[in-house]
Each structure stands twice: as C-alpha cells, then as structure tokens.
Scaffold this active site. Sequence first.
Site, PDB file in Angstrom:
ATOM      1  N   ASP A 146      37.564  52.831  35.320  1.00 52.05           N
ATOM      2  CA  ASP A 146      37.578  51.388  35.446  1.00 52.05           C
ATOM      3  C   ASP A 146      37.862  50.852  34.040  1.00 52.05           C
ATOM      4  O   ASP A 146      37.626  51.545  33.061  1.00 52.05           O
ATOM      5  CB  ASP A 146      36.184  50.974  35.949  1.00 52.05           C
ATOM      6  CG  ASP A 146      35.905  49.519  35.756  1.00 52.05           C
ATOM      7  OD1 ASP A 146      36.629  48.724  36.345  1.00 52.05           O
ATOM      8  OD2 ASP A 146      34.955  49.194  35.041  1.00 52.05           O
ATOM      9  N   HIS A 200      29.301  38.128  36.037  1.00 51.69           N
ATOM     10  CA  HIS A 200      30.575  38.667  35.563  1.00 51.69           C
ATOM     11  C   HIS A 200      30.702  38.455  34.049  1.00 51.69           C
ATOM     12  O   HIS A 200      30.286  37.418  33.539  1.00 51.69           O
ATOM     13  CB  HIS A 200      31.715  37.967  36.303  1.00 51.69           C
ATOM     14  CG  HIS A 200      33.009  38.720  36.248  1.00 51.69           C
ATOM     15  ND1 HIS A 200      33.878  38.581  35.206  1.00 51.69           N
ATOM     16  CD2 HIS A 200      33.561  39.637  37.090  1.00 51.69           C
ATOM     17  CE1 HIS A 200      34.931  39.374  35.416  1.00 51.69           C
ATOM     18  NE2 HIS A 200      34.759  40.030  36.556  1.00 51.69           N
ATOM     19  N   LEU A 242      36.977  25.993  42.210  1.00 54.17           N
ATOM     20  CA  LEU A 242      37.226  27.426  42.222  1.00 54.17           C
ATOM     21  C   LEU A 242      37.481  27.929  40.805  1.00 54.17           C
ATOM     22  O   LEU A 242      38.166  27.266  40.025  1.00 54.17           O
ATOM     23  CB  LEU A 242      38.458  27.760  43.071  1.00 54.17           C
ATOM     24  CG  LEU A 242      38.311  27.807  44.594  1.00 54.17           C
ATOM     25  CD1 LEU A 242      38.228  26.422  45.162  1.00 54.17           C
ATOM     26  CD2 LEU A 242      39.444  28.581  45.212  1.00 54.17           C
ATOM     27  N   VAL A 243      36.922  29.102  40.479  1.00 51.68           N
ATOM     28  CA  VAL A 243      37.206  29.743  39.191  1.00 51.68           C
ATOM     29  C   VAL A 243      37.520  31.206  39.483  1.00 51.68           C
ATOM     30  O   VAL A 243      36.687  31.908  40.050  1.00 51.68           O
ATOM     31  CB  VAL A 243      35.997  29.648  38.230  1.00 51.68           C
ATOM     32  CG1 VAL A 243      36.327  30.278  36.884  1.00 51.68           C
ATOM     33  CG2 VAL A 243      35.559  28.204  38.063  1.00 51.68           C
TER      34      VAL A 243
HETATM   35  N1  ATP Z   1      32.927  35.599  38.388  1.00 51.80           N
HETATM   36  C1  ATP Z   1      34.236  35.512  38.133  1.00 51.80           C
HETATM   37  N2  ATP Z   1      34.684  34.506  37.379  1.00 51.80           N
HETATM   38  C2  ATP Z   1      35.982  34.402  37.107  1.00 51.80           C
HETATM   39  N3  ATP Z   1      36.910  35.250  37.528  1.00 51.80           N
HETATM   40  C3  ATP Z   1      36.527  36.258  38.278  1.00 51.80           C
HETATM   41  C4  ATP Z   1      35.176  36.474  38.613  1.00 51.80           C
HETATM   42  N4  ATP Z   1      35.091  37.580  39.369  1.00 51.80           N
HETATM   43  C5  ATP Z   1      36.345  38.042  39.474  1.00 51.80           C
HETATM   44  N5  ATP Z   1      37.209  37.273  38.825  1.00 51.80           N
HETATM   45  C6  ATP Z   1      38.675  37.439  38.751  1.00 51.80           C
HETATM   46  O1  ATP Z   1      39.026  38.578  39.491  1.00 51.80           O
HETATM   47  C7  ATP Z   1      39.592  39.582  38.656  1.00 51.80           C
HETATM   48  C8  ATP Z   1      39.054  40.945  39.065  1.00 51.80           C
HETATM   49  O2  ATP Z   1      37.672  41.014  38.823  1.00 51.80           O
HETATM   50  P1  ATP Z   1      36.876  42.372  38.808  1.00 51.80           P
HETATM   51  O3  ATP Z   1      35.473  42.040  38.508  1.00 51.80           O
HETATM   52  O4  ATP Z   1      37.162  43.105  40.064  1.00 51.80           O
HETATM   53  O5  ATP Z   1      37.536  43.224  37.661  1.00 51.80           O
HETATM   54  P2  ATP Z   1      37.632  42.988  36.092  1.00 51.80           P
HETATM   55  O6  ATP Z   1      36.355  42.481  35.581  1.00 51.80           O
HETATM   56  O7  ATP Z   1      38.842  42.157  35.789  1.00 51.80           O
HETATM   57  O8  ATP Z   1      37.982  44.407  35.482  1.00 51.80           O
HETATM   58  P3  ATP Z   1      37.636  45.898  35.931  1.00 51.80           P
HETATM   59  O9  ATP Z   1      38.151  46.066  37.308  1.00 51.80           O
HETATM   60  O10 ATP Z   1      38.424  46.687  34.958  1.00 51.80           O
HETATM   61  O11 ATP Z   1      36.174  46.084  35.775  1.00 51.80           O
HETATM   62  C9  ATP Z   1      39.189  39.216  37.250  1.00 51.80           C
HETATM   63  O12 ATP Z   1      40.136  39.646  36.329  1.00 51.80           O
HETATM   64  C10 ATP Z   1      39.124  37.693  37.343  1.00 51.80           C
HETATM   65  O13 ATP Z   1      40.408  37.133  37.190  1.00 51.80           O
HETATM   66 ZN    ZN Z   2      34.314  47.059  35.475  1.00 47.86          ZN
END
Ligand code: ATP
Ligand code: ZN
Length: 653
Positions: A337, A376, A417-418
């Site tokens: 990851d 996150h 939305l974010v």
């Molecule tokens: N709480 C959140 N706030 C903002 N964006 C989010 C949030 N959760 C997910 N995202 C969006 O979704 C995408 C994927 O999130 P996810 O947590 O699956 O992976 P990541 O943190 O980007 O990285 P990795 O998969 O390498 O751990 C993020 O890059 C972001 O753009």
């Molecule tokens: Zn991760």
Amino acid sequence: MVDTVKAEDAAKKAEDTAKKSDNKAGRAEMTRLGIALLGGILVLNSYLSKLLFSSAVDVNARDLSAFIGALMLSLPIFWEAARDLVRGKVHMNELVALALVAAFASGDYRTAGAVAFFMLITITIEKRTAIGAEAAIEAVVRLTPRTARRIKDGKEEVIDALNDLHTGDVCRVRPGENFPADGVILSGVSTVNQATITGESLPADKNPGSEVFAGTQNLTGLVDFRVTRIGRDTTLGKVRNLIADAERSKLPIMRAIDNYVGYYTPTILMIAGLAWFITEKIDRVIAVLVMAVPAALVIATPSAVIAAIAAASRLGILIKDVSYIELAARIKAVVFDKTGTLTEGKLEVARLQPLDGVELADLLLVATTVEHHSNHPAAEAMRKLAKEAGIQWQDPEHYQEVAGKGVQATFSGQKCLVGRASWLREEGIDTAAMDKTLGEAEEEGLSVVSVARDGRCMGWIGLRDAIRPVSAEAIAMLKELGVTQCCMVTGDNDRVAQAVAAQIGITEVRSSCLPEEKEQYVRKLKQSGVNVAVVGDGVNDAPALAAGDLGIAMGAFGSDIAVQSASVALMNNDLRRIPFLIGLARKTRMLMNQNLAIGLGFIVVGVYFATLGHVTPVGAALLHSVSSLFVIFNSARLVRSGEAMDQQETTKG
Ligand SMILES: Nc1ncnc2c1ncn2[C@@H]1O[C@H](COP(=O)(O)OP(=O)(O)OP(=O)(O)O)[C@@H](O)[C@H]1O
Ligand SMILES: [Zn+2]
C-alpha cells in the site's frame, strides 16, 4: 496509611510466592542432579575398580556399586516412561526404559548405569530448550511490574498490579520504572523506551494525552497516567499470547511426523527382536533400542521454530502462527500500500486552490468541518492547518464516509462533499472549472482532494507526503532475495503513485484503487501462481491484507484492526523487517531440514550398525547426547540473526 502498609505487604507476599515457586523448581532440579551425580560416581567406581584392581576387589562389591548406581540413574527414566505410557504419549523414554530393563535382566549393571547416565544428560539438554522457550515468555511477563503506585484521593498507594489494578485507575510511574498497564498520560512529560515491544531502541516522547504501554520503561520524567487496558488485554499481554500460541501451533511437517509415531516403536521392537533371534546377544538388542531413541528428531523442528520466533519478536515482528514461517519462505511477490506504508502517512497541506469567487478560509472551513469525524491522514493535515490559521470548524450533520472516495456531510443546511474529483463527478458535480489546475497539481506530485458545497465545486486542496527513508532499501533487499514482483496499490492519483514508485524502485503500480480493487488485484496475482505477501497499514487495507497468502500489518503498535486481519504484525514502521522475515523464514526451513536429516540419518545408520554389533549400548547413549547438542546449537544460530539489525537505529514513523 494503614491501607498503604497492607497493600505493600500484599505486594511483597505476591512477589515472595513467585520467588518461592522459582526456587522450588530450581531445588527439584538440583536434587535430581545430585542423585544423578551420585549414581554416576557409583557406576564409575565399579568401572574403575574393574579396570585398575581387577583381582583385588570383590566381584560382588563391585557389582553392588554398579547396581545401586544404575538404579539411581534409571528410576527417573522409568518414572517418565511410565507417565508417558499412562498419558498415551509415545515418546523416546519408553525405548530407553526397555533397553535398561534388558540390561538389568542380563545382569550388566555397568552398561545400564552408563546408558541411563547419558540418556539423562540428553533429557536434561532437551528440557533446557523447552524451558528456554518458556523463559522467553517469562522474560516478557516480567517486564510488567508486580506492583503499581495508584493515586487515590490525592494519595499514593502501592498495590498489587496483578490483582488490584483496574481500568480507569490513575497510576504514577517514576523515572526508571516500567509501566504496569496500558494507558493515557494525564500529567507529566517524559521519554519512554519502548524497545521491548517495537524492537526500536529510539526513546519516544510522551506528553499528556500520549498513549503508554505496559512493560515499556519510563526514562526521564514523573508521570501520572490513566489505565485503559490491563493484563492480557495490554499490547504486551497480546505479544505474550502470540508467542505462546505460536509455540503450540504445528508446522505441516510436524503433523506428518506425528502420524507415523504410532508405527515407530513396533518397528524398532521388531528389528531388536530379529537381532536377538539371529545373534542371541542381549548387548545388540540393548544397543539397537538405545540407538533408536529419536532424541534429536524430537527437537529437530521445535527448536528451530522457537529460535525463529524469538529472533523475530525481538525485532518487533509478531508471527501469529508458525505455519506462516513456512509461507514467508515461499513469498515471490510483495504488494505494498502507498500511504502510511511506503510513505510516512503524515500528510501536509501544500496548496489551497479556491475557485474564483470562493474565499480561501471558506474552503478550509468547509473541508475541515466535513472531515471533523474522519481519521484519514488528509483530514488530519487539514485540521492542523486550520488550527494554525485560527479557523474554527464545526461538528457537521449527516456525516458519511465513503471508503476510498471521500466524506460527505451537511453543514448549515447544505450538502458538502470532500474527496477525489472522480467521485464528485459521480455525484453529479461539474468539476470542469478546476480540471486544469488540478492536473497541474498532480503533475507536481500532490495528492489532491476536491471540495464541493451544495452541488457546486469550491476548489481543491493539495497534499504532500514524505517517502520513508528506508523504503528504497527494503525494496532492493527484497529483489536481492529473489522476490520477483514488488507492486504498489494505492487509492491516490496516478502521477503521485508513479513518482513515488520511481523513487523507490517499484515498476508495477495500480493507482486510484478502491479498497475492493486492491483486494481483486491481490487475488489475480495469487491466481497467477505466485505466493503473495500484502503489506498495509490502515483500515482500508484490511480486505487486501486478508486476501494475501501472508498479510503484514505495519505499525501495528496499539492498533487492533490491522493486527486482526494480518498474519504478521510489525510493531514498528521499518519496512526492512519484511526482507528480514523472508530471510529468517528461509533459514528456519533450511535448519529444520538439516535437523531432521541429522536426526533421521543418525537413527537409520546407527540402528544398522548396532544390529551388526558395531555400536555398544554406552556408545549409542553417548552419541545421542552429541547429536541432540548438535541440533540445538544448529537451531540456536537462528536466535542470533537480526542482532545487527537490533543495533541499527531506525527512523521513527
Ligand atoms: N476522508 C477523506 N477525505 C478526503 N479524501 C478522501 C478521504 N477518504 C478518501 N479520500 C479520497 O479517496 C482517495 C483514496 O483514499 P484511500 O484512503 O483509499 O487511499 P489513500 O489514502 O489515497 O492511499 P493508499 O491507498 O496508498 O493508502 C484519496 O486519495 C482521496 O482522494
Ligand atoms: Zn494506506
């Protein structure tokens, strides 16, 4: 005051009983040793008198000395053999006992004595290894102090930490003392040595609010902390349980051996019977029986496995089942990851880009409010910036988290939305106005999160993460070990993913993955016939971790979810532990095979020569001590692996 004294008494008593039981075990062993020594002297006396004064000493007196000595040496073996029989356990002791009975029956007490003497030595050697494993667990347990200083009504009282400490209690820990339980610091500032759990010797800083763990050592300051977990529930308690479980669980090869044990003794008895039938020499029968004792074989695999587990847990690697050692040795592909695994996972806001007509502060206010409940790393970065900028975000309504996509909530009546831009589009929001700047930001290597309010785009926030300093080294080490595929799967955008991958030497990249897409990727890789390890950290990696042949959870220190879905838990964030684990597993497998070959070959060759009359019973017994020692020393080489790594200072994550 009276209470305090009583408690101190109780604590002392608890300590004393523990000490006493230690002593008791030690004393029993000393008695056994004394008897064995005396018996040995009597037998030796008989040997020497025969050798030196063959005519001068009365034959009966000489035999009496040998008889008494042999009996003293044999009784413990008879006792053990009888106990094994009653328990229905087929074990090495019964063959020895049979050989001894034969020797006594033939009137050869000196042989009986000498055989018993060397077999007792062998048994002691093997018991010691078993005790060694228990000692490893004991050492872990001993890290938690038996007493605790509880603060009650402003007064300090010493209580029995095992029985009288409860969650919610407030305890004081002085510099130099170990924490008696897991908890959260209420007051005081200190540094803590957590090496016993994490395998990293760099001390950690602790302030009010920091988590502390049982068995770690308080170094510099006086702190009060509130107990959150006690006994078995503490992180250290879990470590202990995992070690104990690992010891009890069996490798496939051990199970295979167990299946044949039932045939073993009858086969040997047949061979011994044949030897007796053909030669009519009781000496040969005794030699065959003694030779056939599977002394080295019995400890061939457990000694190696225990050594491997000890070496791993010292470096903060917890192997939850010994069968994973076998698996780790065969790993050919590793899936990582990105965020929090290959990178630090501590994001920082690098840019804020509001669209025309949107206030910068407004963008951050909406983003942090919607992210109020999110764990996150992006959310944490935004909150940090908002705090610095003095922006007061609020608690939103109708909060909802969409895994791998983003978060949504209602803020002053408007739905906000974010998250990733593609998700916003899915929700029917027009993102065209910012597509250009967003593309440029990604080009720069920023992870971008978009913000929308009431169906309209507000702008985006660009975040940056640092790559862990050891990532590239760990990947190189894996390649050196012959791991053919190192892959990265991430929810982040493709440009960031490619940039990180290029810097650390990974060529296989899957970006913009949803949690289930990560899992699918792992399944596909597995179907192509390779053994796959998955390395992840967070909650959203749990499905992928579970899908791999081997799931490795990073930074598992204190986080339960990651540990549950993983087969191996790293108590630190050092990725180099993964190639170490694979190397250790391969060494373990090799040593186990060596040990089994030694143990088995020894018996086959030995029984063959004993049948032909080339091995005396005493010689056979002596050879057992030698071969058992050999196996133990062979396995002990594993314990030392990783010691160099132990010394190296690792970066904290
Ligand atoms: N709480 C959140 N706030 C903002 N964006 C989010 C949030 N959760 C997910 N995202 C969006 O979704 C995408 C994927 O999130 P996810 O947590 O699956 O992976 P990541 O943190 O980007 O990285 P990795 O998969 O390498 O751990 C993020 O890059 C972001 O753009
Ligand atoms: Zn991760």
